[in-house]
Design a protein around this motif. Structure first.
Motif, short mmCIF file in Angstrom:
data_model
loop_
_atom_site.label_atom_id
_atom_site.label_comp_id
_atom_site.label_asym_id
_atom_site.label_seq_id
_atom_site.Cartn_x
_atom_site.Cartn_y
_atom_site.Cartn_z
N UNK A 185 -46.96 17.19 -2.62
CA UNK A 185 -46.44 17.77 -3.86
C UNK A 185 -47.51 17.77 -4.94
N UNK A 186 -48.34 16.73 -4.99
CA UNK A 186 -49.43 16.69 -5.96
C UNK A 186 -50.45 17.78 -5.69
N UNK A 187 -50.67 18.07 -4.41
CA UNK A 187 -51.59 19.15 -4.03
C UNK A 187 -51.06 20.50 -4.54
N UNK A 188 -49.75 20.73 -4.40
CA UNK A 188 -49.16 21.95 -4.92
C UNK A 188 -49.30 22.03 -6.43
N UNK A 189 -49.09 20.90 -7.09
CA UNK A 189 -49.25 20.84 -8.54
C UNK A 189 -50.66 21.23 -8.94
N UNK A 190 -51.66 20.63 -8.28
CA UNK A 190 -53.04 20.96 -8.62
C UNK A 190 -53.36 22.43 -8.31
N UNK A 246 -51.45 28.15 -14.01
CA UNK A 246 -50.03 28.00 -14.33
C UNK A 246 -49.85 26.82 -15.28
N UNK A 247 -49.00 26.99 -16.28
CA UNK A 247 -48.82 25.96 -17.31
C UNK A 247 -47.43 25.36 -17.32
N UNK A 248 -46.62 25.66 -16.31
CA UNK A 248 -45.25 25.14 -16.27
C UNK A 248 -44.94 24.68 -14.86
N UNK A 249 -45.71 23.69 -14.38
CA UNK A 249 -45.57 23.20 -13.02
C UNK A 249 -45.36 21.69 -13.05
N UNK A 250 -44.50 21.19 -12.14
CA UNK A 250 -44.05 19.80 -12.18
C UNK A 250 -43.88 19.26 -10.76
#
Length: 297
Positions: free
Chosen positions: A100-105, A112-116
Motif C-alpha cells: 500500500x505504501x508503494x501505491x501511495x508513493x 496526485x495530491x489526494x492519496x492515502x
C-alpha cells in the motif's frame, strides 16, 4: 494532529475515517485500491475496491528512457483502476505494509495530491467490525453502471494522458545518488534486512551497501497491531540514525518497495525532502560502475 502525532496525519486513514468517506462518497469520486495478491482480494475485499497487485511492478534501470516507459505504464495501470486527479484514492493491503505504501508513493510521484493508506490494512478494517465482500463485476462503460447492491463500478479515466507528474523531487535515480554521494546534506537510508545490508544475503551481482548509507529496517516502523507506530517512536528511530528533518533522505531496499514504506513514514513525520530510490539495490548492486561498501557488524 492525531493521537499518533503525525505532522501529516491525513496521509493514513483509520477504518472509521474510510467508512465515513465511503458513506459520503458512494460514487466514483472515491477510489479504493486493494494492493494484495489476487487470491486475497478474491477471498474478501472492501466493497467497490479495485484490485492492483503492486508487487512485481518494478524498475531496476533508472536511466531516462527506461524510467519514462515505466512511468507511462504505471499511469496506465492506475487509469484502468479509475484513478484520476480529481478523485480521492486510498490504498490498502493486509496491514500497513509496503504494498500500500508503494501505491501511495507511485501516485505522489505522478503528481496526485489526494492519496492515502488505510492504517492497519484490511485486518484493522475487519477488526473494527466492517464487512468485506467477494462480489466482483466488470469495468463500467459509464458512471451510471452499477454493480451488486448498487455500488458504483470502476470507470476507466484518461489519467495517463493528462499526467501532472512525474514529480522529480520524489524519486531518486542511480545517477542522482552518485552525484550526491559525498554531500553532507543527503542521507541514504537502507531499509533492508541486516543480512542484506551487511552483504550476508546477496540478492544482486554484488552484496553490501551504498557507501555511507544508514541502516534501519522498514519493519521497525510497524507495531504489533499491524499499524504505523506513533510519531514520537518513528522520529526517535530515524533521528537515531542521523535522518533529521533538515536533511534530504533517500530510502532504498531491494526493488523500491520497502523503501516506499519508509518514504511514507518520512512524509508522515513532515520531512519535506524525501526521495524513493526506485531501482534500489538490484540496480545499484548489479551495476559494477557504481561504488559499494560491505559494512562490518
Amino acid at each position: 494532529m492525531t493521537i499518533k502525532g503525525y505532522a501529516n496525519p491525513d496521509l493514513v486513514w483509520s477504518p472509521e475515517k474510510l467508512k465515513e468517506r465511503i458513506g459520503e462518497q458512494k460514487g466514483e469520486d472515491l477510489i479504493i485500491v486493494d494492493a494484495r495478491p489476487a487470491p486475497n482480494w478474491s477471498d474478501g475485499h472492501i466493497e467497490g475496491a479495485a484490485h492492483l497487485d503492486i508487487y512485481g511492478i518494478s524498475l531496476i534501470d533508472t536511466r531516462p528512457q527506461a524510467l519514462a516507459a515505466f512511468t507511462w505504464m504505471l499511469a496506465y495501470l492506475m487509469e484502468i483502476r479509475g484513478v484520476d486527479y480529481g478523485k480521492t484514492v486510498v490504498f490498502y493491503e493486509e496491514t500497513s505494509g509496503f504494498r500500500s505504501a508503494r501505491g501511495f508513493w507511485f501516485l505522489e510521484y505522478l503528481g496526485h495530491e489526494d492519496v492515502h493508506v488505510l492504517d492497519g490494512g484490511i485486518a484493522a478494517w475487519k477488526a473494527a467490525g466492517n464487512p468485506v465482500t467477494r462480489d466482483a463485476w466488470p469495468m463500467a462503460q459509464g458512471a451510471q453502471d452499477a454493480g451488486p447492491g448498487g455500488a458504483k463500478r470502476i470507470v476507466r479515466t484518461s489519467f495517463a494522458s493528462h499526467l501532472k507528474g512525474p514529480v522529480e523531487s520524489r524519486i531518486a535515480t542511480a545517477s542522482y545518488i552518485l552525484d550526491n554521494l559525498d554531500s553532507p546534506d543527503t542521507i541514504v537510508h537502507d531499509t533492508r534486512s541486516a543480512e542484506e545490508y551487511y552483504g550476508e544475503n546477496v540478492r544482486a551481482a554484488r552484496g553490501g551497501a551504498i557507501p555511507g548509507s544508514r541502516h534501519l529496517e522498514w519493519m521497525d516502523f510497524v507495531g504489533p497491531d499491524g499499524a504505523f507506530l506513533p510519531a514520537a517512536e518513528l522520529r526517535g528511530m530515524v533521528e537515531g540514525i542521523g535522518c533529521t528533518p533538515d536533511k534530504e533522505i533517500i530510502p532504498l531496499c531491494q526493488g523500491g518497495y520497502r523503501s516506499a514504506h519508509a518514504y511514507l513514514v518520512y512524509r508522515l513525520l513532515g520531512y519535506t525532502r524525501a526521495r524513493n530510490y526506485l531501482g534500489s539495490w538490484k540496480e545499484w548492486g548489479d551495476r559494477t560502475d557504481l561504488p559499494i561498501e560491505v559494512p562490518k557488524r
